[in-house]
Design an enzyme around this catalytic site. Structure first.
Site, PDB file in Angstrom:
ATOM      1  N   GLU A 149       8.447  -2.155  12.614  1.00 24.50           N
ATOM      2  CA  GLU A 149       9.539  -1.320  12.099  1.00 24.50           C
ATOM      3  C   GLU A 149      10.603  -2.186  11.440  1.00 24.50           C
ATOM      4  OE1 GLU A 149      12.825  -1.322  13.151  1.00 24.50           O
ATOM      5  OE2 GLU A 149      13.589   0.572  12.322  1.00 24.50           O
ATOM      6  N   ASP A 181      14.956   4.895  19.009  1.00 30.82           N
ATOM      7  CA  ASP A 181      14.786   3.486  18.649  1.00 30.82           C
ATOM      8  C   ASP A 181      15.621   2.697  19.659  1.00 30.82           C
ATOM      9  OD1 ASP A 181      15.004   1.782  15.410  1.00 30.82           O
ATOM     10  OD2 ASP A 181      15.008   0.948  17.439  1.00 30.82           O
ATOM     11  N   LEU A 208      -0.614   4.831   0.787  1.00 31.27           N
ATOM     12  CA  LEU A 208      -1.942   4.670   1.368  1.00 31.27           C
ATOM     13  C   LEU A 208      -1.805   3.914   2.684  1.00 31.27           C
ATOM     14  CD1 LEU A 208      -3.797   3.422  -1.835  1.00 31.27           C
ATOM     15  CD2 LEU A 208      -4.040   5.687  -0.800  1.00 31.27           C
ATOM     16  N   GLU A 231       0.970   8.117   6.431  1.00 27.72           N
ATOM     17  CA  GLU A 231       0.095   8.107   5.266  1.00 27.72           C
ATOM     18  C   GLU A 231      -1.350   8.408   5.659  1.00 27.72           C
ATOM     19  OE1 GLU A 231       1.121   4.163   4.244  1.00 27.72           O
ATOM     20  OE2 GLU A 231       2.470   4.737   2.611  1.00 27.72           O
ATOM     21  N   THR A 285       0.820  -1.221   0.000  1.00 33.89           N
ATOM     22  CA  THR A 285       0.000   0.000   0.000  1.00 33.89           C
ATOM     23  C   THR A 285       0.851   1.267   0.000  1.00 33.89           C
ATOM     24  OG1 THR A 285      -0.088  -0.038   2.428  1.00 33.89           O
ATOM     25  CG2 THR A 285      -1.904  -1.107   1.237  1.00 33.89           C
ATOM     26  N   GLU A 303       2.754   3.902   7.841  1.00 34.54           N
ATOM     27  CA  GLU A 303       1.300   3.851   7.662  1.00 34.54           C
ATOM     28  C   GLU A 303       0.631   5.001   8.417  1.00 34.54           C
ATOM     29  OE1 GLU A 303       0.179   1.659   5.297  1.00 34.54           O
ATOM     30  OE2 GLU A 303       2.364   1.450   5.254  1.00 34.54           O
ATOM     31  N   HIS A 356      10.019   2.197  18.115  1.00 30.42           N
ATOM     32  CA  HIS A 356       9.282   1.018  17.665  1.00 30.42           C
ATOM     33  C   HIS A 356       9.326  -0.058  18.735  1.00 30.42           C
ATOM     34  CE1 HIS A 356      12.384  -2.040  16.321  1.00 30.42           C
ATOM     35  NE2 HIS A 356      13.148  -0.981  16.161  1.00 30.42           N
ATOM     36  N   HIS A 365      20.131  -7.941  16.152  1.00 30.50           N
ATOM     37  CA  HIS A 365      19.212  -8.775  15.380  1.00 30.50           C
ATOM     38  C   HIS A 365      19.447 -10.272  15.545  1.00 30.50           C
ATOM     39  CE1 HIS A 365      17.689  -5.449  12.370  1.00 30.50           C
ATOM     40  NE2 HIS A 365      17.498  -5.144  13.635  1.00 30.50           N
ATOM     41  N   ASP A 421      17.580  -3.677  20.737  1.00 28.78           N
ATOM     42  CA  ASP A 421      16.783  -3.221  19.604  1.00 28.78           C
ATOM     43  C   ASP A 421      15.417  -3.863  19.550  1.00 28.78           C
ATOM     44  OD1 ASP A 421      17.292  -3.359  15.976  1.00 28.78           O
ATOM     45  OD2 ASP A 421      15.901  -2.206  17.221  1.00 28.78           O
TER      46      ASP A 421
END
Lengths: 734, 734
Positions: free
Chosen positions: A410, A439, A255, A422, A252, A419, A362, A539, A372
């Protein structure tokens, strides 16, 4: 109607003093237990409140937050992620320490996951098809936290499924080579690898990614020298990540990902890697890499796995595998539509509720995500607790509205924040004073580091000067910071240097799509002590509470420092009568960019009869207008300023960043619209549109379309700077 | 520094009352000679000032303005056009009746002119090459004003040079036919002809355009029945015009036409007609047309030239010309870069100088331009004189800033206004309350007519109700208006109907590119008395002072009525404490669009599984939010409102129009970004993006890209409406 209720609440207190406006500056009653203060349109930052907040931000509470937040893996859209969203919602609705209101809106977004039934697997296959060696399919359970069904196995999100097999070759990021088989590539940056896309063009069928101990561990790789025995990445550790080229929900663009929104066809979505990709640990990488045959890799390609790196293709006959053994990369990732929540909480401004200071972090992680992002979430919770407590006690209400945001998804591509921008594009663009992103709050505990656009430099400096640096008696955070990151400013002399904002975290849609002045604040490494690309367990399943508690920030004083710095910046932005946004500081950036352009592109441009004269003029006009506005601010600050005059001035300050936005400047880019901060290819530290167009035009002929594009980019830039200057001039000048 | 000076001037008066703010509402002293009033942040519209202005707007002064303005032809960039710019500048700098400041910025724009050395010529050429007949190369000098070197001969601006020759055929606008030669086409609309582009595809080599007496003269064509003996177009009259497809300077889309701006290559500029085109009078057209052979043209193609119209190709053997005669169209137009000025004048607002009410009229004409545009320029000068006089006397200063604008080069494609919006995009978008356009002020003297976006409907109504209609005792302009243009409103019952804004005049860049609430005001025809497409001497050399004075508005009472209406609207916008922009009225438009979509597109959409449900919800949300905001306004208006609260509310009202802007909605369009008012193809009176996408998708298969575009347009619309609703909600709601 909520508005009337809020209005009633605000006016009620002042009703005792008569209808209408109370002029002048009412000192907010001292002491945390004072009743709700009278609303004064001249309400300014109260240094005592600021001091109170600084004192109340508690390192051990941050630590307890982190323990809870990172207790279980909370991958985007997982049950634990949703549970944490509820936790935030509850805290922000707490009657004693919560905010005015909180919501958890949900989007339906396209994520990517490995298959539980068919785990991804990388193996060496012998000539007869026998599996000779299999890479680990999960990281080693070193602390008891790496097992469990909620630890998502290592994978490259959005890499397509497939089972390519062939001779292994080496490829280092960015290199172009003629290859026909799976390649093994070290991961050198935090952004999705473009070389997978590049490689596919050359007949490469699959990509393996690993992190070399040279890049992450200062060369160390043994168990005794890595976690849990030290800060460093253990040999089985694997860095997960999103390999989507853009940001925002992939289906999207532009949008919000509401259920009824138009969606692209998932099969043809642009921006996914074209070939199967899988990350592995360096222990496994060593086995593959040190068995390669072929020419020696260039010096810059050598690492710390303890052998000479060769390029391949294929394995050496005198190694662990028969010469014609192949590597099979089996990826079974699946795209899935999932619900991902943001959590939003608001403290309504007492005087200018239609001016928002946004603070975001996030919430979702790859595994436990202690650093993280939970190091940041822990800070967010503590900051909102302290402010919420003052709010609920009636001690304080900010002048402007404060919106706390916990972003979802995120890790998959800044999805929750994008989003949100938007969906509320107009409202945010018209009313948002600044966006503060925290973050990861603590990468390491040596020094503050901040990225941001120039207008926010001064407020970060002001905050940092007033807060003691953890563990360094008598030094402020500022004093410590300047020793690590500094630059020579024509205006100020030696100052800490602010980094610029790319797309590494949720500030990206705010600065690039909405044109809102933004910043990212964290504590970070002493680069004289390590050259690790990033904190080594980034990560991986080793990014745990224990890792932080023991190796990153024992005592959590750096977490507290970040909470204080970000909190101080937040309060200065929300409470100061005059917005602490310094527009003259943008002039310095423009001047530096201009000089770089003159120095490094000037000759080339002249050869094509393109003059930088109009750009010089535009920068000068900007500097002049910004300086004059600064003087106007100073003049106003001396008197009792008329709130409307302050409002008009503050609008000029707030909206400056918007003037650099041009959605037609970079039609081939997704979201990027800021003429100063769009991504720059090439090495000249100057205006991106101009630099990129010059790069593309450089080897084309006089009068080519590429050179016309250089002229167009130059004009776009000049018009933006002239337009910016025009908004800084006295508001009723023609 | 100018800002300080202005500030000094404003504060000086109030200094006597002490520093700081004077609360409450100070009635502006009665009488025109009162000293400069104290500045009050609650300053509101003063009905006495309004009444004074209404009374002082003088019909005979407007008449004298018109006489001077239309005395000589003033084609864009001509010496007389520049002289008129200087005239405006002088009047706006007059010490007794001028404004605070005025400037005349110049742009370097690409215009198009016929060649003096080689005039355009249309001729009938016999089989041996003899010229058998030549159309007039200028209009007949009926009043002594049609001769002279500054009367530009009739031509189609931007039509390319060339000398095509061939058999003549008929083409009516929009029709598709297979043709191979010059075609003769009646002009049916005011916008550039698309059929030239269309015709070129069919092998047509040149285009002739004429205006049929049936379309312009209610069928009349003799000298005794046309000007100077009546209102109607004389037989030699020719309508000039611009045949450029877009608006704005052709070489600098999206960039102001400053000397150093990037320019497109003039040889490859998109939007110019592909083949030579030339307009002719109906007298000449009759000779060509009535000699055509071939089948009878359809009934709808017949006109009032006194013969049966045939289609051609070629001439009938029994007519004036040998059968194999051809028509030669020789066009020698040239593109030229010319300097065109805007003139801008400002009255700085006393309280909110950073809020602009813009009032614009273009200055350039094709020839004398008495109606177009000097009838509007004359009104502009009188209005600015009356307001300037009150200003200079110290009687009044508006709350908000008023900017008067005289646009250059409008006739060539809204160039001056568009360049202005490109240069000051950010500043205008952030601060402009509304744009009032008065191009032609009096087309005819029967009734007011207004076009605009819904938020301005109520202020136009308010103004019109308070002003007497000229020549109609006891009736207000409103009461008269409603008899000519009315509609049934669900909210109000019978009301006058506002037209919508296309691209016919300088409001186009303001509404479509900047998203500023805009309107166009004029007096117009009684359509029961004439079906003329437009006033007959439009764009001809007969549009003179004598024409207006004798036939359009003898006595100039309609000019005065427009001056009063536009002036009243202007003052209400600049002076009212609460902006008279009604956001609920947008709900009615949305509801009507929605119903049309459901009625006319619903079935088709369902067949493609596209639900209008989200659109219904979005419209409902908008209506609810607008209604609630309206109640909030009413509640605030009862008390002594806090100026900051009023400011916040006014920002919501002002910025609503912006929320409908989406520069990514229509990537194939130039400038058009407003999701409600972009040009609509097809007949369903509904949301243009949806309607146009449905038109294109209609004959394509299920799941085609065209149907995906329908879904995308629907989403864009829903998001815009939801976003708009979000900005109308209480400002500190999440």
């Amino acid at each position: 109607m909520q508005w009337v209720k809020v209005l009633g609440g605000l006016v009620g207190a002042s009703a005792l003093l008569g209808l209408g406006i109370i002029l002048g500056h009412f000192a907010i009653p001292k002491g945390a237990d004072a009743p709700a203060p009278g609303v004064s349109v001249s309400q300014d930052l109260d240094l005592e409140i600021l001091e109170t907040v600084m004192k109340q931000l508690d390192a051990s509470k941050i630590r307890e937050n982190l323990r809870e937040l990172s207790r279980e893996p909370h991958l985007a859209s997982s049950p634990r992620d949703e549970a944490l969203a509820q936790l935030l919602l509850q805290r922000w609705r707490d009657p004693e320490s919560g905010l005015d209101a909180a919501e958890a809106p949900t989007y339906e977004v396209l994520l990517s996951f490995p298959s539980r039934e068919r785990p991804n697997r990388v193996a060496v296959v012998g000539p007869t098809g026998t599996i000779l060696f299999s890479c680990r399919q999960s990281e080693q359970n070193l602390t008891g936290e790496q097992g469990g069904p909620d630890v998502v196995p290592p994978y490259a999100a959005y890499a397509p499924p497939g089972t390519p097999q062939g001779a292994l070759v080496r490829l280092r990021e960015g290199a172009e080579q003629d290859m026909t088989s799976p390649l093994l590539s070290p991961k050198h940056s935090l952004i999705p690898l473009p070389q997978a896309i590049n490689a596919a063009k050359h007949g490469v069928a699959g990509v393996l990614v690993y992190t070399d101990p040279a890049d992450i561990n200062d060369g160390h790789s043994s168990a005794s020298q890595t976690f849990p025995n030290s800060w460093r990445l253990p040999p089985s550790g694997v860095e997960r990540g999103s390999y989507y080229e853009y940001f925002g929900d992939p289906l999207t663009p532009y949008l919000p990902a509401n259920p009824s929104s138009f969606r692209l066809n998932p099969d043809t979505v642009p921006g996914f890697p074209p070939i199967p990709t899988q990350p592995i640990g360096f222990e496994d990488a060593k086995i593959l890499l040190c068995n390669l045959q072929g020419t020696l890799a260039p010096a810059a390609w050598q690492g710390a796995l303890g052998c000479d790196y060769k390029l391949g293709p294929g394995f050496r006959p005198d190694g662990d595998f028969p010469a014609d053994s192949q590597v099979n990369v089996s990826v079974h990732n699946r795209l899935e539509l999932r619900n991902s929540s943001n959590v939003l909480g608001i403290i309504r401004g007492a005087v200018e509720p239609d001016r928002y200071v946004l603070y975001g972090n996030h919430r979702d992680s790859w595994v436990h995500g202690a650093v993280d992002p939970s190091s940041g979430t822990a800070v967010l919770l503590e900051l909102s607790r302290v402010l919420g407590t003052l709010l609920k006690k009636g001690t304080w209400r900010p002048r402007r509205s404060i919106v706390f945001a916990s972003w979802g998804a995120e890790e998959f591509g800044l999805i929750g924040s994008t989003e949100f921008t938007e969906e509320f594009f107009s409202k945010l663009q018209e009313r948002t004073v600044a966006y503060i992103n925290v973050d990861i709050s603590v990468f390491a505990n040596a020094t503050l580091r901040a990225q941001g656009t120039p207008p926010v430099q001064s407020v970060i400096f002001s905050a940092a000067k007033q807060i003691p640096a953890p563990g360094l008696d008598g030094l402020s955070i500022y004093d410590n910071w300047i020793r690590y990151f500094n630059r020579s400013s024509t205006a100020y002399g030696l100052v800490p240097s602010l980094g610029s904002l790319g797309a590494g975290s949720d500030y990206a849609p705010f600065i690039h799509f909405l044109g809102i002045s933004s910043m990212d604040i964290a504590y970070t490494y002493d680069r004289s002590k390590t050259s690790a690309r990033i904190y080594p367990t980034y990560h991986t399943a080793f990014d745990t509470f224990g890792y932080v508690d023991k190796f990153v920030d024992p005592g959590f004083s750096s977490h507290q420092a970040v909470a204080r710095t970000a909190g101080s910046v937040l309060l200065r932005l929300s409470d100061s009568l005059f917005l602490p946004l310094n527009v003259s500081d943008y002039g310095e950036t423009l001047r530096n960019f201009l000089q770089a352009a003159q120095r490094d592109l000037g000759v080339l441009l002249e050869q094509h009869s393109i003059s930088l004269g109009p750009l010089v003029t535009a920068v000068e006009k900007f500097e002049g207008a910004a300086a004059a506005l600064g003087q106007h601010v100073s003049a106003l600050q001396k008197d009792t300023p008329d709130p409307l005059q302050v409002r008009m001035l503050n609008d000029q300050l707030m909206l400056l960043e918007r003037t650099f936005l041009n959605p037609r400047a970079f039609p081939d880019e997704r979201y990027y619209s800021h003429v100063l901060w769009a991504p720059r290819t090439g090495s000249v530290a100057t205006f991106p549109g101009l630099a990129n167009a010059c790069s593309r035009a450089m080897n084309t002929s006089l009068g080519s379309a590429a050179w016309a594009e250089v002229q167009r980019q130059l004009s776009i830039l000049v018009v933006a700077l002239e337009g910016a200057a025009a908004t800084l001039r006295p508001v009723a000048d023609l």
